[in-house]
Enzyme design. Sequence first.
Site, short mmCIF file in Angstrom:
data_model
loop_
_atom_site.label_atom_id
_atom_site.label_comp_id
_atom_site.label_asym_id
_atom_site.label_seq_id
_atom_site.Cartn_x
_atom_site.Cartn_y
_atom_site.Cartn_z
N HIS A 1 5.25 -9.40 -2.71
CA HIS A 1 4.94 -10.69 -3.33
C HIS A 1 6.22 -11.52 -3.21
O HIS A 1 7.33 -10.98 -3.30
CB HIS A 1 4.67 -10.57 -4.83
CG HIS A 1 3.50 -9.70 -5.21
ND1 HIS A 1 3.59 -8.35 -5.31
CD2 HIS A 1 2.23 -10.02 -5.54
CE1 HIS A 1 2.41 -7.86 -5.69
NE2 HIS A 1 1.56 -8.86 -5.82
N GLU B 1 -8.52 -9.35 -2.03
CA GLU B 1 -8.48 -8.00 -2.62
C GLU B 1 -9.32 -7.96 -3.89
O GLU B 1 -8.91 -8.48 -4.93
CB GLU B 1 -7.02 -7.63 -2.92
CG GLU B 1 -6.88 -6.22 -3.48
CD GLU B 1 -5.42 -5.82 -3.70
OE1 GLU B 1 -4.55 -6.25 -2.92
OE2 GLU B 1 -5.17 -5.11 -4.68
N GLU C 1 -8.78 -1.78 -2.51
CA GLU C 1 -7.90 -0.85 -3.21
C GLU C 1 -8.74 0.23 -3.89
O GLU C 1 -9.69 -0.08 -4.62
CB GLU C 1 -7.05 -1.62 -4.24
CG GLU C 1 -6.16 -0.70 -5.06
CD GLU C 1 -5.04 -1.43 -5.78
OE1 GLU C 1 -4.52 -2.42 -5.24
OE2 GLU C 1 -4.70 -0.99 -6.89
N HIS D 1 -9.11 0.04 -7.66
CA HIS D 1 -9.97 -1.09 -8.04
C HIS D 1 -11.44 -0.71 -7.82
O HIS D 1 -12.31 -1.11 -8.59
CB HIS D 1 -9.65 -2.33 -7.20
CG HIS D 1 -8.26 -2.88 -7.42
ND1 HIS D 1 -7.78 -3.96 -6.73
CD2 HIS D 1 -7.27 -2.49 -8.25
CE1 HIS D 1 -6.55 -4.22 -7.14
NE2 HIS D 1 -6.21 -3.34 -8.05
N ASP E 1 -5.48 -0.74 0.14
CA ASP E 1 -4.40 -0.40 -0.79
C ASP E 1 -4.67 1.02 -1.24
O ASP E 1 -5.60 1.29 -2.02
CB ASP E 1 -4.36 -1.38 -1.98
CG ASP E 1 -3.44 -2.56 -1.70
OD1 ASP E 1 -2.97 -2.69 -0.56
OD2 ASP E 1 -3.19 -3.35 -2.63
N ASP F 1 -5.98 0.49 -14.37
CA ASP F 1 -5.44 0.58 -13.01
C ASP F 1 -4.12 1.36 -13.06
O ASP F 1 -3.06 0.79 -13.25
CB ASP F 1 -5.20 -0.87 -12.54
CG ASP F 1 -5.03 -0.99 -11.05
OD1 ASP F 1 -5.28 0.00 -10.35
OD2 ASP F 1 -4.64 -2.07 -10.59
N ASP G 1 -2.72 3.08 -10.68
CA ASP G 1 -1.94 2.98 -9.43
C ASP G 1 -1.18 4.27 -9.09
O ASP G 1 0.03 4.25 -8.86
CB ASP G 1 -0.93 1.81 -9.51
CG ASP G 1 -1.58 0.46 -9.28
OD1 ASP G 1 -2.70 0.41 -8.74
OD2 ASP G 1 -0.95 -0.55 -9.65
N ASP H 1 -0.07 0.93 -2.69
CA ASP H 1 0.03 0.14 -3.92
C ASP H 1 0.01 1.16 -5.07
O ASP H 1 -0.97 1.27 -5.81
CB ASP H 1 -1.15 -0.84 -3.99
CG ASP H 1 -0.94 -1.90 -5.07
OD1 ASP H 1 0.03 -1.75 -5.84
OD2 ASP H 1 -1.73 -2.84 -5.15
C1 XUL Z 1 -3.01 -5.47 -8.69
C2 XUL Z 1 -2.82 -5.27 -7.24
C3 XUL Z 1 -1.81 -6.16 -6.60
C4 XUL Z 1 -2.19 -6.64 -5.26
C5 XUL Z 1 -1.23 -7.62 -4.67
O1 XUL Z 1 -3.90 -4.60 -9.27
O2 XUL Z 1 -3.42 -4.41 -6.64
O3 XUL Z 1 -0.62 -5.46 -6.56
O4 XUL Z 1 -2.32 -5.58 -4.35
O5 XUL Z 1 -1.06 -8.74 -5.48
CO CO Z 2 -3.41 -3.84 -4.63
#
Ligand code: XUL
Ligand code: CO
Length: 476
Positions: A141, A272, A308, A311, A336, A347, A349, A379
């Site tokens: 980002h 996304e 992702e 997600h 992702d 989430d 991650d 991610d």
């Molecule tokens: C948030 C997410 C972000 C995007 C990029 O859940 O996945 O990190 O991948 O903005």
């Molecule tokens: Co993401």
Amino acid sequence: MKTLLFSLVMLGAILSCSGQRVADMTCGVDGGAITGTKDWEGEFFPNISYIKYEGPSSHNPLAYKYYNADEVILGKKMKDWLRFSVAFWHTFRGDGGDPFGSATKMWPWDDGSNSLAVAARRMRANFEFLKKLGVEKWCFHDRDIAPEGSTLEESNANLDYIASIAEKLQEGTNIRPLWGTAQLFKHPRFMHGAATSPDVRVYAYAAAQVKKAIEVTKRLGGENYVFWGGREGYQTLLNTDLKKELDHMASFLHSAAEYKKKLGFQGNLLLEPKPQEPTKHQYDWDAATTMGFLKNYGLSEEYKLNLECNHATLSGHSCHHELETARINGMLGSVDANTGDAQTGWDTDQFLTDVSEATLVMLSVIKNGGLAPGGFNFDAKLRRESVDVEDLFIAHISGMDTIARGLRNAAKLLEEGRLTKLVEDRYASFNSPLGKLIEEGKVGFEELEKHALEAGEPPIVSGKQELAEMIFYSYV
Ligand code: XUL
Ligand code: CO
């Protein structure tokens, strides 16, 4: 003087690390830490060498057991199937802080400030990390890599400065961003959304930020640009004009696509999906919703999806489902790669470690002919309690090996064709003259009624789910 100062700082760090672990410092793998000097030029991971492939029998945590970059599988090198990418935000900005506790990690490149000097060090750490892992892509980002200034001009200048450092570091390497994006969710100005904010000034600010982020992505040779709708959603419909917000989001994405062309950026634009978090309802709920939105607003030629896995599970689907839904519509752009926790509803991650899930994901990716110019972006973040720099390496190695195992399994499964045959057999009746007429759209309800009356009751045929599962798991 500088050297003496540095030695003293290092000595202090080593002494602290060899004793009790201190809360404000994360120890390097040698038990030492690098703190204090902003212009330090050495290695950030001195005790970690280039990660090699050692094969499945290796017990070395700092070696690949399944990912063998140049090995050819189904006619393509593993590295070209997988196109791994490191997420800058989790790896170099993740500090382990959560709503209940402060940071647990102070990485060797950090001093806790958001200065340009530290931003430059983080970028050097990023390149050392990528080279040692043997990964050629990274994602960012705008605000992860360069601090936000007090004005937009100052933020842009900071970003240009850090981009020039990244440009120098990537010289003579194949390292390039898989994708860039703009952070449109952290600053309070974006609390009501960015493209869907009710305030036109915020909409314009977000547009300016995305314009700059696409320019920087192009400058660094990035292959895609991602839009994750950080706060593009609502907390309550009682204060929300749903139609206006969706119309505005579409206008924003049309302008981005126009600017991409004007700039000559060749990369894919990707959306996304995510169903909730941070808002109660995110507009890009899942792959199907997002594709419907793109189609409604005439945007499906300009955008693909970045899916992702965590997600996907938050939206009540599997990652495989999301990939297949995008693939059959020609919309699978990038992944992702992460996973959630079966007992946790947000989430998390985490790095993907489930080989079955990876095999399902790779079935879609192989059927898609790969992901290029997309790839697998990690991610994913370390757990709050994992505070050693070697944990960053171990996490990525484990994630890469999991997906590499998925590739090997899926390739074998497709090559041997048992599951493909089971599916083909299930639909074999559609190879009949009647089936062909239906698929070609040449038969209507009247002819079908005639057929049903003549043929009588259709037979009861098994779906063979247990056999399909037996076959699938024999490859995992
Ligand atoms: C948030 C997410 C972000 C995007 C990029 O859940 O996945 O990190 O991948 O903005
Ligand atoms: Co993401």
